[in-house]
Structure formats: C-alpha cells, structure tokens
Enzyme design. Structure first.
Site, PDB file in Angstrom:
ATOM      1  N   SER A 146       0.851  -1.187   0.000  1.00  0.00           N
ATOM      2  CA  SER A 146       0.000   0.000   0.000  1.00  0.00           C
ATOM      3  C   SER A 146       0.885   1.233   0.000  1.00  0.00           C
ATOM      4  O   SER A 146       2.029   1.197   0.486  1.00  0.00           O
ATOM      5  CB  SER A 146      -0.891   0.009   1.249  1.00  0.00           C
ATOM      6  OG  SER A 146      -1.451   1.284   1.478  1.00  0.00           O
ATOM      7  N   TYR A 172      -0.946  -0.030  10.547  1.00  0.00           N
ATOM      8  CA  TYR A 172      -1.186  -0.473   9.173  1.00  0.00           C
ATOM      9  C   TYR A 172       0.017  -0.165   8.291  1.00  0.00           C
ATOM     10  O   TYR A 172       0.468  -1.018   7.510  1.00  0.00           O
ATOM     11  CB  TYR A 172      -2.435   0.206   8.622  1.00  0.00           C
ATOM     12  CG  TYR A 172      -2.765  -0.194   7.202  1.00  0.00           C
ATOM     13  CD1 TYR A 172      -3.137  -1.492   6.884  1.00  0.00           C
ATOM     14  CD2 TYR A 172      -2.697   0.737   6.165  1.00  0.00           C
ATOM     15  CE1 TYR A 172      -3.447  -1.866   5.583  1.00  0.00           C
ATOM     16  CE2 TYR A 172      -3.009   0.383   4.865  1.00  0.00           C
ATOM     17  CZ  TYR A 172      -3.377  -0.925   4.574  1.00  0.00           C
ATOM     18  OH  TYR A 172      -3.671  -1.283   3.277  1.00  0.00           O
TER      19      TYR A 172
END
Length: 306
Positions: A146, A172
């Site tokens: 990501s 994350y």
C-alpha cells in the site's frame, strides 16, 4: 533489493484492468494461490487469472465450496494449509489484509493483529511453500502492499505497540512496509531457485478493506457523503483496475525475470523516496532496505517456529 538506474516500465496505465493485462496470455498449467481471493480486488485477481487458464486456489478465512480455509492471523491455520498442499506453485499473490483496526489487538503469540495478518501469516505461507515454488521453476511471489508504507518504517524496538501508544494507521503502515521488505528478502534469498518477488500498491478501491475506517476519514477521502453513503472520487479505481498490478506481477510475460521491485498503482515501477508525512508517492527507502529485510526475515523465522 537491487536497483537499476532506469525504472521498469510497462505499456499499461492506472486504468488498465486485470483482464486487459492478460489479453492474449495463456496460463494453462499454471497453479496460483491468491489469499483473500473471495472478494474485492482478490476476487478480480482470481477472475482474470482463471480467465487466462490458470488453476487458482482461493485461500480465505471463510471458504465457500471450492475454496480452502486459511486464517493468516493463526499460524496453526497456515501450517495446516501448507501441510495439505502438494505439487508446484507458480505464483502466490499475498492479497489478504486488514486495515486500521481501531483498537490494539494481538494474536495468541503476542503479535499486533495487523502485522500478524498482513505480514507474518504471509511469511509463514510463502516460507512453508518454498519447496513447491522452487519445483515450479520461475515462480513468482506478489506482495500486495500500500502507499501507506510511506507512513512508517518497521519498528524493531516495539513492533507490537507494547510501549508506544497504539495508532491504527501507524500499525497499518508498518505492516505494509513489512510486506515490501518480505518481497525484498525473497528476491535476495531465492533468486538461485528461479523465484522472483515484487510488491505493489493497488490504489484506492472500495472493498471490505475499509470496514474499520471511520466515517470522518472516509469523508476526508471524498469517499462518503454526510449521510454515510459511499461516493467514488475520480482518483478511486474499480476493483478490476485495482487487481491489475497483482495480475501483472503474478503472470504477465513482461515480468519474466523481474524481481525485487515495487510498482505503483499505475503499473510502473516506483521511485525510491524518503518516507514521511511529506511523501506523496513512490516507495520509502526504509521499505526496500536490504538490512531491514534480512533482520525482519530472521524475526519472522523465529516467530514461526512451532
């Protein structure tokens, strides 16, 4: 990760779909594992690969008929999956993940849940299937990371937020940095086995991944109105477009022999940049650091010992 002066480019764009990536490609006889392949960009990855003739195993927590159970947060589940496998694996697409859990949660082994699910479970799966990847000859490992990797390096001193305050997005980001580092490590360690590994970011796509994201954040993205209904801003992709880079790295002949790279959501290799709050694109230098990759490999190996 070996870097070259000229980034690897492809004829595709950010709007290319997974099916378009594989137009004219015959994957008959290829066996591919896609984690989290039951929905979202994982499902579109499966659809495109199967459409080109590949035999795809969908590994998911809640399998439907024809799928196989795999809970990446449970190392026992990963071991059972590996023990039940036989025969070559031509590609593993590490697609499954969770994002921005609002409160700190840990596995029985004490790993922060985002890190355990997004990274450690995939490490255990890939390492456990090493012999079958080698058997395939020219196998590929694809880590779905990501752009969040720009937000945080891997914190070797406190990876599970035992001492620092837990932050959903930092956790994350760390897990997605770890995914890139895993691709770096595989590329360095398994090249002699003919195994390549690359990582990428799919871009913004409406999927179940956002199920833990609060409405204020969704509105800030322009992805939700004041009444809680989803909106699709122009910079969002469709799931078919979001799956394109996974399919590119897993099966396109253009990527034969290409390894140790990070691709942006436009299907091109990304520039290495300093990470941090001012970074708007590329891959953070900390995510492609060979020393960090080796250190993380050793940490994960120790964690996966029965």
């Amino acid at each position: 990760m070996t870097r070259i002066s000229t980034p690897f480019t492809t004829p595709f764009t950010a709007r290319t779909t997974a099916t378009e990536i594989l137009a004219g490609v015959d994957l008959t006889g290829r066996r591919v594992i896609v984690t989290g392949g039951a929905s979202g960009i994982g499902a579109q990855t499966v659809r495109a690969l199967e459409g080109a003739g590949a035999e795809v195993t969908v590994a998911t927590r809640r399998p439907a008929p024809g799928q196989r159970a795999l809970d990446l947060s449970d190392l026992g589940s990963v071991r059972r999956f590996v023990a039940g496998w036989s025969g070559p694996v031509h590609a593993i697409v590490a697609n499954a993940g969770i994002m921005a859990l609002p409160a700190r949660r840990t596995t029985p082994e004490g790993w922060e849940l985002q890190l355990a699910t997004n990274f450690l479970g995939h490490f255990a799966l890939i390492a456990g299937l090493h012999a079958y990847l080698r058997q395939a000859g020219g196998a590929r490992v694809v880590m779905v990371s990501s752009g969040a990797q720009l937000g945080a390096p891997f914190d070797f001193d406190d990876p599970h937020f035992e001492r620092r305050p837990y932050d959903p997005w930092t956790a994350y980001a760390q897990s997605k940095t770890a995914d890139v580092l895993l691709a770096v490590a595989v590329a360095r360690r398994w090249a002699a086995d003919g195994i390549t590994a690359n990582a990428h970011e799919p871009g913004y796509v409406h999927t179940n991944l956002q199920r833990h994201v609060d409405q204020a954040t969704m509105r800030a993205w322009g992805a939700m109105d004041d009444d809680g209904s989803l909106l699709t801003p122009g910079y969002f992709k469709t799931p078919e477009q979001g799956a394109a880079t996974s399919v590119l790295l897993a099966a396109s002949p253009l990527l034969d022999g290409v390894t140790g790279r990070y691709f942006s959501n436009d299907n091109q290799e990304a520039e290495v940049v300093p990470g941090g709050p001012d970074a708007t694109g590329g891959v953070a230098a900390w995510a492609v650091d060979p020393g960090a990759a080796d250190r993380l490999w050793d940490l994960a190996t120790a964690a996966c010992r029965p």
